[in-house]
Enzyme design. Structure first.
Site, short mmCIF file in Angstrom:
data_model
loop_
_atom_site.label_atom_id
_atom_site.label_comp_id
_atom_site.label_asym_id
_atom_site.label_seq_id
_atom_site.Cartn_x
_atom_site.Cartn_y
_atom_site.Cartn_z
N HIS A 217 0.82 -1.21 0.00
CA HIS A 217 0.00 0.00 0.00
C HIS A 217 0.86 1.26 0.00
O HIS A 217 0.39 2.32 -0.39
CB HIS A 217 -1.00 -0.01 1.16
CG HIS A 217 -0.39 -0.03 2.52
ND1 HIS A 217 -0.13 -1.20 3.21
CD2 HIS A 217 0.00 0.97 3.35
CE1 HIS A 217 0.39 -0.91 4.39
NE2 HIS A 217 0.48 0.40 4.50
N ASP A 247 0.57 -7.86 0.42
CA ASP A 247 0.77 -6.42 0.56
C ASP A 247 2.27 -6.16 0.52
O ASP A 247 2.93 -6.12 1.56
CB ASP A 247 0.15 -5.96 1.89
CG ASP A 247 0.24 -4.46 2.10
OD1 ASP A 247 0.74 -3.75 1.20
OD2 ASP A 247 -0.19 -3.99 3.18
N GLY A 334 2.87 4.79 10.08
CA GLY A 334 4.24 5.07 9.70
C GLY A 334 5.14 3.85 9.82
O GLY A 334 6.24 3.82 9.26
N SER A 336 4.35 0.99 8.57
CA SER A 336 4.09 0.15 7.40
C SER A 336 5.37 -0.16 6.64
O SER A 336 6.18 0.71 6.36
CB SER A 336 3.12 0.85 6.44
OG SER A 336 1.80 0.67 6.84
N SER A 352 2.05 -4.68 7.48
CA SER A 352 0.95 -4.32 6.59
C SER A 352 -0.01 -3.37 7.29
O SER A 352 -0.12 -2.20 6.93
CB SER A 352 0.21 -5.58 6.12
OG SER A 352 -0.94 -5.25 5.37
#
Length: 456
Positions: A217, A247, A334, A336, A352
């Site tokens: 993402h 992801d 943040g 991720s 994720s």
């Protein structure tokens, strides 16, 4: 950012790196057991978590339809294997001979898989997730705080329709969401403003150029990424997958001479050497590093999880991601893309999304590194001119003898603040590999890195 500076640096953003040792070979069933047994004994052997994972994979194939999942008992250091009741003594004997502890259960893998398909068809609701829990031999369904009214009724009625003992629902605080935000670490600018993610692991792309893995993402949100909030882009997204089966993103460094780091920075100048990609095992202890909250640990609670995020582009839509690792490790916006790894240096996952935070707790989902490598064609290791580069000799390895509960290294260390003015993202004297600059995790308010053993 000058062209000449890049080859002199360690990998951009010292959030995660790997050495070119490849994926560990599958072990023989009895290999590397820390305690052996005499011939003919069926007492369970003890294993490291990674060795237990290898054995579980082999038994899944060897036991066929009788195999109903497994998990790692970290206290006893044993692999517990579920066998469908009535499968026969020979099946049990085969698993016990391999060193596993056998538990007979009612629900087969096929039945649980079929139940998950029903959930997908009838209960794909934003704010929900589900994964098979081998400890309970059932599907554990989670609903966040947004699942109310008709949505909650649909979810619970669907679970009930699966039959007694097949699935259970629980509520969680907060909302399930991808953990991307504006801030520091790796940066991108979009029409909606700045976004921040965390670098996961450095890899070599299929064409031999240096690259890194992060969340899908993040790669969907922006094409170009920088290592400082105001800096020029240093890497460009090559592949990005979100939502759908995983992801993950593969992001290539723009300069093929970029040197890649060979460790995960865990704060205070300490690092963990990454030795290869490993599959997660339910019950094992894992560590997560992210740019917002730093280092935290917890346990794997589920595999092949399905998560239904509320779509950020369609108010009535849902972004479903499958094949994720579920844990009770906390994370926040943040984080991720950040690294999930084992104490002995196995690269496990990429952050994720999740619910909750690192104050009240929560759960987080991760893209398996092994799956991301297979999908992108990348390999763990140094790339480009950085091939053979070694870890920064000034950065020490994390002390494995220190515990996360070390009172001298608490999460609330007042000397380490998230807004450390001596280490700003825009500090022109701090390069991407400089542990005192943009990659500084010592001020996150999390584990300071001197404690890379589980607090559990």
């Amino acid at each position: 950012m000058s062209h000449k500076r890049i080859p002199k640096r360690k990998a951009a953003i010292a959030a995660g790196g790997v050495v070119a040792l490849g994926v560990a070979a599958i072990l023989l069933p009895n290999a590397n057991a820390s305690q052996g047994n005499s011939a003919g004994s069926t007492a369970p052997k003890t294993f490291k978590a990674t060795d237990a994972s290898d054995l579980a994979s082999q038994l899944a194939g060897a036991l066929g339809d009788a195999y109903a999942g497994s998990y790692y008992d970290s206290a006893a250091r044993q692999l517990v294997v579920n066998v469908v009741a009535g499968s026969g003594d020979n099946v049990v004997a085969k698993a016990e001979k391999a060193g596993a502890k056998v538990r007979q259960v009612q629900n087969s893998t096929a039945e649980l898989t079929a139940a998950a398909k029903v959930l997908k068809t009838k209960a794909t609701i934003p704010g929900t997730s589900w994964a098979v829990d081998p400890k309970t031999d059932s599907i554990q369904v989670t609903a966040d705080s947004t699942v109310t009214g008709a949505k909650w009724n649909t979810l619970t009625s669907t679970v009930k329709s699966l039959g007694t003992g097949m699935a259970a629902v629980r509520k969680t605080s907060g909302a399930l969401k991808p953990l991307v935000a504006g801030g520091d670490a790796i940066f991108a600018q979009t029409d909606q403003g700045g976004v921040r993610c965390s670098l996961g692991f450095n890899v070599t792309a299929g064409d031999g150029t240096p690259a890194f893995l992060t969340a899908g993402h993040c790669g969907v949100a922006a094409k170009e990424w920088s290592d400082s909030e105001t800096g020029q882009p240093i890497a460009t997204v090559d592949q990005a997958n979100f939502p759908g089966a995983g992801d993950f993103s593969l992001v290539k460094y723009d300069d093929p001479a970029t040197q890649t780091a060979s460790e995960v920075n865990v704060g205070n100048g300490q690092t963990v050497q990454i030795t290869g990609a490993v599959d997660a095992t339910v019950g094992e202890t894992v560590f997560r590093m992210g740019s917002t909250t730093g280092l935290h640990d917890g346990q794997v609670t589920g595999l092949d999880a399905t998560v239904n995020f509320q779509s950020e582009t369609d108010p009535n839509g849902v972004d479903t991601v499958t094949g994720l690792i579920q844990t009770n490790v906390c994370a926040e916006a943040g984080d991720s893309g950040g690294s999930l790894f084992t104490q002995d240096g196995g690269a496990v996952g990429l952050t994720s999304g999740g619910s909750g935070d690192c104050t009240s707790g929560g759960e987080t989902f991760f893209e398996p590194v092994t799956g991301a490598l297979t999908a992108t064609g990348a390999t763990l290791g140094d790339g480009g001119a950085g091939a053979g580069a070694t870890a920064d000799p000034s950065a020490t390895a994390a002390d494995p003898s220190a515990t996360a509960a070390d009172p001298s290294a608490t999460a609330a260390d007042p000397s380490a603040t998230a807004a450390d003015p001596t280490a700003t993202a825009a500090d022109p004297s701090a390069t991407a590999g400089d542990q005192s600059g943009t990659g500084d995790q010592s001020g996150t308010g999390a584990d300071d890195g001197s404690a890379l053993t589980s607090s559990r």
